[in-house]
Each structure stands twice: as C-alpha cells, then as structure tokens.
Design an enzyme around this catalytic site. Structure first.
Site: not given
Ligand code: 3H9
Length: 708
Positions: A111, A131
């Site tokens: 990210e 995740e």
C-alpha cells in the site's frame, strides 16, 4: 533506540531508507519517520526526486501485526492504524517518489509502494495483499489503489486469494514500472533522475482507466465470490474485501477509502481476525523453545540419509532435497527402492506438468537422491531419518544397526507417529542423539512436523531438528514423548467420539457435515477412509493394552475392517467411492450396519443435533489437550493450536482448538465436559487443568502468558 527511517542524499536525490528489522514492519515509528523524511525532502530545494528503499532482507512486509493484534483486542482505533495522511503526502509530493522493492512488499508495504509515483523491484521480489490470512482486509487504501493499477480481476484474486505475485507478473499487470536487473538502489536513483522535472506525476488515486463498469466487472466479482466460498469457507474478510473492491469501482477514491476503513473496522471487531492473528504469532512462536537458550548450537545438516523408501521415506527425501540437502535413500528391498524412486519421480513430474517447477530443477533434485540397498554411504550423513514400517521391533533393529554406522554427532531421527521414542533410543548407545521427526503425509507437502523429544534427547539435537524443519520451510512443534504425541493423541478421542455419535443415531455424513460446517477441512469419517480403516484398526490393536476393562469401545470399526472396507483404497469404508474419485458417497449399507450393531448392543438411538456433534467432537479434543499441557507434553497452548492449524485442517479463523475454547469461554467448555462426563462416563473425565482455569476465570491464553 535507532531511528527506523534515515534520510540521506545522493547528489540531488533524497534516499529514504527504512530500517526496522526483522521485516521493516510499518509500525507507528516507521510511518512517523517516513512522514518526516518525505516532508523534509519535499521542502528541500536541492532535492529533485525521492527514492524509498529498505535495509535488510525485505521491503516493508506489512503493518506491524503486533499493533493490529492490539486493535483486534479492542485497544486502538477501530479501523486500525491510519496512514492516510502519510500516503497522501507521498502522492501529493511535487517531486517524483520512486519506491524500490526487494524481498516481500506485503499488505501495508505494498500500500505504501502504491502511493509512490513509480515502482521498481528486483526480479525476485514478491508483492501481495495477504490481509485475508489475518482475517482482515487492506486498511491503507490497498483495496482502492490495487484495482486502479492492475485491474479489477487481478485485484480480486490477490485480495481474496491472499497470495503474493512475483516481480515479472507485477510488471505485466502494471503494478510496477520496472524490474531492476543489477543494483536496486542505483537503478532506482537512475529512474528517479529520469523522471525528475518530467512534468505531471502519475497518481494512482486519480486513475480510473482499469476500473471497468458494474456490468463489465460482474463476472469477475462472481468469480471472486466463488473463490471465497471455495478457498475461504465461512470467512468474513474475503467477502468484505470484495465489498471494498466493489466500492473502488463505484465510488470516487476518497469515498472508497472511507468505505474501506468501515469494512476494516468490521473485520477487527470479529473473532476471526483475533483468531487468525493468534495463529500467525503462534506459528512463529513454536521455534522459541523455552528451555533452549538461544546459544544452543545446531548442527549444520549438509547431507542426510533416509531409511525406508515407502510413502513417508519418499516424501521426506523430497522435502530434504527441496531444501538443498542431498539424500542417501536406503531400503533393504531393491524392488521397494525402485517403486519408491518411481513415486518420487512421478511426484516431481507432476509439479513440472503443473508449471510449478522447471524440468532442470526436477533433474537437479532427482540427482541429489542417491538410492541404494544396505547402509553404505550413510556414515557420511549428518542426519538419518528412519521411515520404516510402524513396528517397534523393526525400528529398534534399524536403530541398533544405525548406531554401528552413523558418525558420532549424527542426529538419529525416527518418523514414528505413535511409538515410544525412549524405547527406540534404548536400542542405541547414544540416546542423546535420538529424536522423533513426525512428518505428515504427503511429507513434501504438509507443513507440520512434530519434533518429539525423548527423555535423553540432547538440547543441541532439539535445536538442530528445529532449525532443520525451518529450513524445510515447515513448521516444527516440539512435543513430548507420549502416546500419539500431541496431534494423534487428540485425534484418537475425537475419532472415538465420532463413532459413538453414529452408534447413538447420527449418520457418518451428518457427523462429517456438522464438522465441516464448523470449519474442519474434512469430516472425521472421510479422514478415516483416507488414512485407511486397516491402519486405524491396527493402531487400535496396538494400543489395546491401554484400554481399561469395562470402558466403552466403538463397535463398528472392527466390522468394517473384517469386511475389508478399508476406505478409499478399497472403494468403500465409512463411505463408498467411485473409481478414481475421492468424493465420499453416503452408503445405506453402512448406516444399516451401524444401526444393527447399536441395537444389538442395546444403545438407545435418537436424533442428534449438530451442536451436540460439534461439542462432543471438539470438546473431547480440548479436554485431551488440557491434559497434554498439564503433563508438559506441549510447552504452550499456542503450540497445540499450531499443530491443529498446520497439520489437522482445523479452521484458521477459529485459531486452533484451545483458542477456540477461550472464545467459547473456558467455564462453558468445562461445564459441558462435566455434563458429558456425567452422561457418558469415564472417557469424559475432566482434565484437572480445565477445571482449574474455569475456577480461576482464566483462559488458555492466560496459561501461556503465566508460563512465559
Ligand atoms: C497489513 O499490512 C494491514 C494493512 O493493510 C493495514 C495498514 C494500516 N509485523 O515469518 P518469519 C515477524 S497486515 C510484525 O519467521 P520469514 C515475525 O513475527 C500485514 N512482525 O520470517 C517473526 O518474528 P520473530 C500484512 C512481523 O522470512 C519475524 O518477523 N503482511 C511481521 O519466514 C520473522 O518472520 C503480512 O501478512 C509484521 N508484518 O517470512 C506478512 N511480519 O522472529 C506477514 C513478520 O520474533 N509476514 N514479522 O518470531 C510474513 O508473511 C513473513 O513474515 C515474511 C517473512 C514473508 C515477511
């Protein structure tokens, strides 16, 4: 404490180096440091461009999972750490920001990278949004940026699958702009210089060209939901990841990222995130063996020998050569050896056919296995793994022979799944060198290895075994030398209880369905059929002396054994199987057999609810696990969880049997165990530790904390 972020200059390029071992996790200190460095470099008129790079073995491997654990425990902002301001500062920087990646750029790491204007990575780098493996979804705009760079279909696969992709793939998808072939930093600096002063900088958040339309994305989302159902049954995070991706395709970036935050907060509020984060740390804690000082020297295994070329010996040999350790594979039967080598070749070939390995790599690995009869060549091995038939006399004979040929500091391991390590060790004059390495079948695939410590096993031998298992990229849990060790010791009462349940009125399919709905990878009767009824029967015969007279025994297994219904291998067991198909098919004949057997034995049959099925199957395991813990055959409750998560298909989102017990509440579990004890007798005798924890209002997690 050293600053985890350094700002240095290479002429007019600012180099921001993240240095936060072991994996450069993006905790608060790193994001604060990054923000300061980016602001400073951005304001410095002498700087034309910025390169962000990492020291050590990897680019940022994600948010700091320790911080996420606190959030999941309700101690922190509901949506997790918020690095939006940092990402916006990077993206809005007036100077090109080049992200230079090596190792694994995962989760928050990717990210961060996607907020940069440009990305370059070494060819071996891997990138992903894993995740979901922690029961959450990307929380730092990953669900909004990734589809803008790689397209919706690829983003769905990465978020739901949780698997990273490699740099060449990332280049093809548009996730990175360049692959560095020589020196990452130098090439990143060159890239930054090229881009400096080139005008408008590309911003991921402003891109929409790959987002498609609801209509064009319909199939991709349908495939994503199908993938979630298949790969991640009962899990909420993949569904929320899909919702976040859908938001990316329908909302402006800023609203999409806010939606992502709400969805992340939902994840953190769920038991699943806590359980999966527990699983992550539990798996890594197993190599911290309480009484083994960090300095205990491990032997460097340069060459190994495997005795026995059957399924286990072959799989173990493959696991060893996969890790670069040459193997001398020995079997006293030339025919068995030939069959064993043929299976190994076939298994490697299958990987080549599936594109998972090159033909050259296969040949290299096959070349590392030297088959032979007799013990010639074994004397050079640093480790010998015995994998002969599960019979004490035979194993003792093999160990006595190995004692005569192995070099003095060689580790002598047995792959027994139930036998007494001390008795095996007694066949040698060096019991300190003997240890159990209980691999699971297929050994080249399954991640779990139980490292069984005998009474005399030396600490360096335990340290060597633990390091070896890590080198094999497997998870090694040190367990004590008790019947069945940890995994099978808990499995035996589990199987027994399932058989009682069918005698009392459930069908094998009902039991298996309830267990699969609970989340087990397979139903217990399907497991029994896969392992072989003959084997289960033999194990029962061998441990018959442990049964107390008068205590209830399951009645049907023996009948199936005598009917030669040995499971998948004979086309029938608890279920029926069609040729070449492993799908269990309900068999009315078995159901009638069970009913008749129960009636003959005077067992009252009734309808049994799924809740009772799950409670009896799972709580009996928990009770046994409590006993294992109090006897010291496992160092931590979390170790037992790891055994079940990595080797027995326990649902990851329930965190393992003991974490699950904590989630239900120890008092509730203990009370049910008491009730079952009253109803079903001795086999349900409550483990003292369970009662003690319940009385003290403690959990298994507290037990682990108290022991630290
Ligand atoms: C995320 O990023 C959410 C965001 O979207 C939200 C942003 C706001 N944090 O596995 P290893 C420790 S979620 C803290 O044995 P390897 C690990 O505990 C995160 N610690 O090494 C161990 O400590 P110890 C997304 C971490 O070489 C040590 O590092 N990222 C973290 O076999 C070595 O670990 C992931 O899910 C972390 N993020 O494998 C990646 N990662 O030595 C999770 C590791 O005390 N990590 N540690 O036991 C991995 O997959 C592997 O660790 C990795 C290295 C592949 C990186």
């Amino acid at each position: 404490m050293n600053d985890p972020v350094r700002l240095t200059r290479r002429d007019d390029i600012a180099v921001v180096t993240i240095d936060n071992p072991p994996v450069n996790a993006l905790g608060q200190a790193v994001s604060d440091g990054l923000r300061r460095a980016v602001d400073e470099a951005g304001a410095d008129t002498g700087v034309r461009a910025i390169v962000v790079v990492c020291a050590g073995r990897t680019f940022v491997a994600g948010a700091d999972i320790g911080e996420l654990e606190a959030v999941a425990a309700g101690k922190g902002p509901a949506g997790g750490p918020d690095i939006h301001d940092l990402l916006a500062a990077i993206e809005n920087c007036q100077k090109p920001v080049v992200m230079a990646m090596h190792g694994t750029a995962l989760g928050g790491g990717l990210e961060l990278a996607m907020a940069g204007h440009f990305r370059i990575a070494v060819s071996t780098a891997r990138m992903g949004q894993p995740e979901v493996n922690l029961g959450i979804i990307p929380g730092a705009e990953g669900s909004q940026r990734l589809p803008r760079l790689v397209g919706v279909g690829a983003a769905i696969e990465m978020l739901v699958g949780g698997q990273p992709i490699d740099a060449p793939q990332a280049l093809e998808l548009g996730l990175i702009d360049r692959v560095a072939n020589r020196d990452l930093l130098e090439e990143a600096i060159g890239f930054a210089l090229e881009m400096a002063g080139k005008g408008v900088l590309p911003k991921t958040s402003e891109r929409t060209d790959k987002l498609g339309t609801p209509k064009s994305n319909r199939d991709a989302f349908a495939a994503g939901h199908a993938m979630a159902r298949k790969m991640r049954k009962n899990q909420t995070a993949p569904l929320l990841a899909l919702a976040a991706l859908e938001a990316a395709t329908t909302l402006p970036f800023d609203e999409g990222r806010k939606r992502e935050k709400q969805l992340v907060a939902e994840c953190f509020a769920s038991d699943q995130a806590r359980a999966m984060i527990h699983g992550f740390f539990a798996e890594r804690a197993v190599s911290k063996i309480p009484d083994l000082e960090k300095v205990t020297p491990a032997i460097d295994i340069q060459m190994a020998a495997v005795i026995g070329s059957g399924t286990m010996g072959g799989g173990i040999s493959m696991a060893l050569v996969n890790a670069g350790i040459p193997v001398r594979l020995r079997d006293n039967s030339p025919e068995a050896l030939e069959r064993g080598m043929a299976t190994i070749r076939k298994n490697f070939q299958r990987r080549v056919d599936r594109g998972r390995m090159s033909a050259d790599a296969m040949n290299e690995r096959l070349g590392m296995i030297e088959p032979g009869t007799g013990y010639g060549g074994v004397e050079g091995a640093d480790l010998i793994v015995e994998a002969v038939f599960e019979n004490m006399e035979l194993k003792k004979q093999v160990f006595a022979e190995l004692d005569g040929v192995a070099k003095p500091d060689c580790v002598l391991a047995t792959n027994t799944s139930t036998l007494d390590i001390d008795e095996i060790a007694s066949a040698t004059k060096r019991p300190a060198s003997v240890i159990g390495l209980h691999f699971f079948s297929p050994a080249h695939v399954m991640r779990l290895v139980e490292i069984v410590r005998g009474a005399a096993t030396g600490k360096p031998v335990v340290a060597t075994a633990s390091a070896l298992v890590k080198r094999l990229r497997k998870v090694g849990v040190v367990v004590g030398n008790c019947h069945g060790f940890v995994g099978n010791r808990m499995m035996l009462p589990y199987m027994r209880e399932a058989q009682f349940l069918v005698e009392e009125g459930a069908t094998p399919l009902e039991v298996d369905t309830a267990l699969k709905d609970f989340g087990m990878a397979m139903g217990i009767f399907a497991v029994d059929d896969m392992g072989g009824i003959d084997l289960a029967w033999r194990v029962r015969q061998e441990s018959a002396h442990r049964n107390k007279p008068g205590v209830r025994m399951p009645l049907v297994l023996e009948k199936l054994y005598r009917m030669k219904r040995w499971g998948q291998k004979t086309g029938s067991g608890w279920y029926l199987y069609q040729d070449g198909d492993r799908t269990p098919i309900r068999d009315p004949e078995v159901e009638s057999l069970i009913e008749a057997t129960a009636n003959d034995a005077g067992i009252v049959r009734r309808a049994i609810a799924d809740t009772e099925i799950v409670e009896r199957c799972i709580y009996i395991m928990i009770n046994e696990a409590a006993r294992i813990l109090e006897e010291g055959h496992a160092a931590r409750a979390a170790d037992i969880d790891t055994v079940y998560l990595c080797g027995y298909g326990f649902p990851t989102y329930r965190g393992g049997p003991l974490w699950y017990a904590d989630t239900v509440g120890i008092e509730t579990v203990a009370a049910r165990v008491q009730e079952f004890h009253a109803e079903h007798g001795e086999l349900w005798e409550p483990a003292p530790l369970l009662g003690q924890l319940a009385r003290e209002g403690k959990s298994f997690a507290d037990f682990d904390r108290d022991r630290k």
